[in-house]
Write a protein that holds these residues in place. Structure first.
Motif, PDB file in Angstrom:
ATOM      1  N   ASP A  99      -9.584  79.386  21.356  1.00 35.10           N
ATOM      2  CA  ASP A  99     -10.604  80.430  21.294  1.00 35.10           C
ATOM      3  C   ASP A  99     -10.028  81.835  21.465  1.00 35.10           C
ATOM      4  N   LEU A 100      -8.713  81.945  21.601  1.00 37.68           N
ATOM      5  CA  LEU A 100      -8.068  83.234  21.822  1.00 37.68           C
ATOM      6  C   LEU A 100      -7.806  83.929  20.490  1.00 37.68           C
ATOM      7  N   PRO A 101      -8.377  85.113  20.260  1.00 34.52           N
ATOM      8  CA  PRO A 101      -8.019  85.857  19.049  1.00 34.52           C
ATOM      9  C   PRO A 101      -6.562  86.318  19.135  1.00 34.52           C
ATOM     10  N   ILE A 102      -5.800  86.080  18.092  1.00 36.71           N
ATOM     11  CA  ILE A 102      -4.370  86.395  18.052  1.00 36.71           C
ATOM     12  C   ILE A 102      -4.079  87.233  16.812  1.00 36.71           C
ATOM     13  N   ILE A 103      -3.260  88.259  16.992  1.00 32.43           N
ATOM     14  CA  ILE A 103      -2.828  89.086  15.868  1.00 32.43           C
ATOM     15  C   ILE A 103      -1.307  89.038  15.787  1.00 32.43           C
ATOM     16  N   LEU A 104      -0.783  88.671  14.636  1.00 32.09           N
ATOM     17  CA  LEU A 104       0.654  88.725  14.376  1.00 32.09           C
ATOM     18  C   LEU A 104       0.960  90.116  13.835  1.00 32.09           C
ATOM     19  N   ALA A 105       1.686  90.909  14.604  1.00 31.43           N
ATOM     20  CA  ALA A 105       1.960  92.280  14.191  1.00 31.43           C
ATOM     21  C   ALA A 105       3.124  92.330  13.217  1.00 31.43           C
ATOM     22  N   HIS A 106       2.957  93.124  12.175  1.00 34.13           N
ATOM     23  CA  HIS A 106       3.988  93.452  11.191  1.00 34.13           C
ATOM     24  C   HIS A 106       4.167  92.333  10.157  1.00 34.13           C
ATOM     25  N   PRO A 107       4.521  92.708   8.939  1.00 36.94           N
ATOM     26  CA  PRO A 107       5.060  91.683   8.045  1.00 36.94           C
ATOM     27  C   PRO A 107       6.242  91.013   8.755  1.00 36.94           C
ATOM     28  N   SER A 108       6.187  89.679   8.840  1.00 37.12           N
ATOM     29  CA  SER A 108       7.068  88.952   9.768  1.00 37.12           C
ATOM     30  C   SER A 108       8.418  88.602   9.155  1.00 37.12           C
ATOM     31  N   PHE A 109       9.051  89.558   8.504  1.00 37.18           N
ATOM     32  CA  PHE A 109      10.386  89.345   7.936  1.00 37.18           C
ATOM     33  C   PHE A 109      11.357  88.910   9.032  1.00 37.18           C
ATOM     34  N   PRO A 110      12.140  87.848   8.838  1.00 36.74           N
ATOM     35  CA  PRO A 110      12.294  87.045   7.618  1.00 36.74           C
ATOM     36  C   PRO A 110      11.434  85.782   7.603  1.00 36.74           C
ATOM     37  N   TRP A 111      10.343  85.791   8.365  1.00 40.58           N
ATOM     38  CA  TRP A 111       9.482  84.608   8.493  1.00 40.58           C
ATOM     39  C   TRP A 111       8.092  84.854   7.916  1.00 40.58           C
ATOM     40  N   GLN A 112       8.013  85.546   6.787  1.00 43.46           N
ATOM     41  CA  GLN A 112       6.707  85.880   6.221  1.00 43.46           C
ATOM     42  C   GLN A 112       5.899  84.648   5.845  1.00 43.46           C
ATOM     43  N   ASP A 113       6.546  83.646   5.247  1.00 47.46           N
ATOM     44  CA  ASP A 113       5.819  82.435   4.861  1.00 47.46           C
ATOM     45  C   ASP A 113       5.245  81.719   6.085  1.00 47.46           C
ATOM     46  N   GLU A 114       6.008  81.702   7.175  1.00 50.37           N
ATOM     47  CA  GLU A 114       5.523  81.067   8.395  1.00 50.37           C
ATOM     48  C   GLU A 114       4.268  81.783   8.915  1.00 50.37           C
ATOM     49  N   ALA A 115       4.296  83.110   8.903  1.00 53.17           N
ATOM     50  CA  ALA A 115       3.139  83.875   9.382  1.00 53.17           C
ATOM     51  C   ALA A 115       1.911  83.616   8.517  1.00 53.17           C
ATOM     52  N   ILE A 116       2.107  83.589   7.209  1.00 53.44           N
ATOM     53  CA  ILE A 116       0.991  83.306   6.300  1.00 53.44           C
ATOM     54  C   ILE A 116       0.426  81.916   6.574  1.00 53.44           C
ATOM     55  N   SER A 117       1.313  80.942   6.757  1.00 52.32           N
ATOM     56  CA  SER A 117       0.873  79.578   7.022  1.00 52.32           C
ATOM     57  C   SER A 117       0.037  79.489   8.297  1.00 52.32           C
ATOM     58  N   ILE A 118       0.495  80.151   9.357  1.00 51.24           N
ATOM     59  CA  ILE A 118      -0.237  80.122  10.627  1.00 51.24           C
ATOM     60  C   ILE A 118      -1.622  80.744  10.461  1.00 51.24           C
ATOM     61  N   CYS A 119      -1.688  81.884   9.766  1.00 53.83           N
ATOM     62  CA  CYS A 119      -2.981  82.542   9.566  1.00 53.83           C
ATOM     63  C   CYS A 119      -3.918  81.692   8.713  1.00 53.83           C
ATOM     64  N   LEU A 120      -3.373  80.969   7.748  1.00 49.28           N
ATOM     65  CA  LEU A 120      -4.194  80.072   6.945  1.00 49.28           C
ATOM     66  C   LEU A 120      -4.694  78.889   7.763  1.00 49.28           C
ATOM     67  N   HIS A 121      -3.850  78.396   8.653  1.00 57.36           N
ATOM     68  CA  HIS A 121      -4.127  77.140   9.356  1.00 57.36           C
ATOM     69  C   HIS A 121      -4.989  77.318  10.607  1.00 57.36           C
ATOM     70  N   LYS A 122      -4.791  78.429  11.318  1.00 54.81           N
ATOM     71  CA  LYS A 122      -5.472  78.630  12.597  1.00 54.81           C
ATOM     72  C   LYS A 122      -6.575  79.685  12.431  1.00 54.81           C
ATOM     73  N   PRO A 123      -7.837  79.297  12.661  1.00 56.90           N
ATOM     74  CA  PRO A 123      -8.963  80.214  12.399  1.00 56.90           C
ATOM     75  C   PRO A 123      -8.927  81.512  13.189  1.00 56.90           C
ATOM     76  N   THR A 124      -8.284  81.506  14.365  1.00 57.29           N
ATOM     77  CA  THR A 124      -8.322  82.690  15.226  1.00 57.29           C
ATOM     78  C   THR A 124      -7.105  83.595  15.082  1.00 57.29           C
ATOM     79  N   VAL A 125      -6.225  83.314  14.120  1.00 56.65           N
ATOM     80  CA  VAL A 125      -4.994  84.096  13.973  1.00 56.65           C
ATOM     81  C   VAL A 125      -5.116  85.059  12.785  1.00 56.65           C
ATOM     82  N   TYR A 126      -4.810  86.319  13.051  1.00 53.38           N
ATOM     83  CA  TYR A 126      -4.848  87.399  12.068  1.00 53.38           C
ATOM     84  C   TYR A 126      -3.449  88.008  11.970  1.00 53.38           C
TER      85      TYR A 126
END
Length: 280
Positions: free
Chosen positions: A184-211
């Motif tokens: 239930d915790l809103p989470i924000i991943l700050a910055h384009p996550s170079f060199p892990w951009q695909d990982e960040a996109i995957s997490i945001c797609l998978h977890k409803p509370t992650v932006y």
């Protein structure tokens, strides 16, 4: 904050010392380029107010770089004095243990902060380290967002040994554990996550509370996959952030205007997603 009167909401603004001049500051200015942005508090407020941009302000509680820090109370007071355009996040170093948790509870209970800023590479902890979980509990109970620096760090770039900053702490996959353990915790991943951009996109797609916010990088450097997902499946989970004063909204928004972003998606990224997430 009168959201209807704002052009945008900048979710990533650092309150920094106007005469910051240590080696880490100098290296950061070299990396980002001279922005000429006002660093004094009055200048910062006037910058955002004159452009009708709301903003989230914070300092960073850390002991690695030697950069000047403002206390959470100073940040909160500054935001309160400019509440027509500004809200405050706390910043607390999880390695401070019970002292950080007590301060978090005090700040949240008093209502002077609306979230928590963490910088794992500089605070030197993995986001899924149990040392940070008592802090997450405070903000999860209040349903207030936690903002994690992810990816490469402009702080320390070019310095011997990267200024002691270990990039491994910025891998967003460690935040995925936090999203599981605090659903239930809103989470924000700050910055384009170079060199892990695909990982960040995957997490945001998978977890409803992650932006994710798009701060710290000029949009002209955004990778194609980030633009694709921001335009489609993540259009309601992407937030405008600049990284002021190192990167200004003027520069960011000028470059963003040149991206191939759908007209109906632009207002979501610039303001509407943040307004909803922050409960404005």
């Amino acid at each position: 904050m009168r959201v209807s009167e704002l052009v945008a909401i900048d979710t990533h603004v650092h309150l920094e010392c106007e005469d910051a001049s240590n080696a880490t500051d100098s290296a950061a200015k070299k990396y980002f380029g001279a922005s000429a942005a006002p660093r004094d508090r009055a200048g910062l407020a006037e910058y955002y107010r004159s452009r009708r941009i709301g903003c989230v302000v914070f300092s960073v509680d850390e002991r690695l770089t030697g950069r000047h820090q403002f206390s959470n109370d100073v940040v909160a007071e500054f935001a309160a004095q400019n509440s027509d355009i500004m809200i405050a996040y706390a910043s607390l170093d999880p390695t401070r243990g019970p002292d950080a948790v007590r301060e978090a509870k005090r700040l949240v209970a008093s209502g002077v902060v609306r979230g928590l800023k963490l910088h794992p590479p500089i605070q030197q902890f993995f986001p899924n380290d149990r040392i940070a979980y008592p802090l997450y509990e405070v903000f999860a109970e209040a349903r207030l967002p936690v903002l994690f620096h992810t990816g490469h760090s402009g702080i320390g770039t070019g310095m011997p040994g990267g200024g002691g900053v270990r990039l491994k702490y910025g891998n967003p996959m460690y935040v995925d554990d936090v999203a599981v353990d605090f659903p239930d915790l809103p989470i924000i991943l700050a910055h384009p996550s170079f060199p892990w951009q695909d990982e960040a996109i995957s997490i945001c797609l998978h977890k409803p509370t992650v932006y994710m916010d798009l701060s710290g990088w000029s949009p002209k450097y955004f990778p194609a996959n980030l633009i694709q997902y921001a335009n489609t499946l993540l259009k309601k989970k992407v937030l405008f952030g600049s990284d002021y004063p190192l990167l200004t909204p003027d520069r960011w928004m000028d470059d963003f205007a040149k991206l191939d972003i759908k007209p109906e998606v632009r207002p979501l990224i610039l303001k509407e997603n943040a307004a909803k997430l922050l409960g404005l």
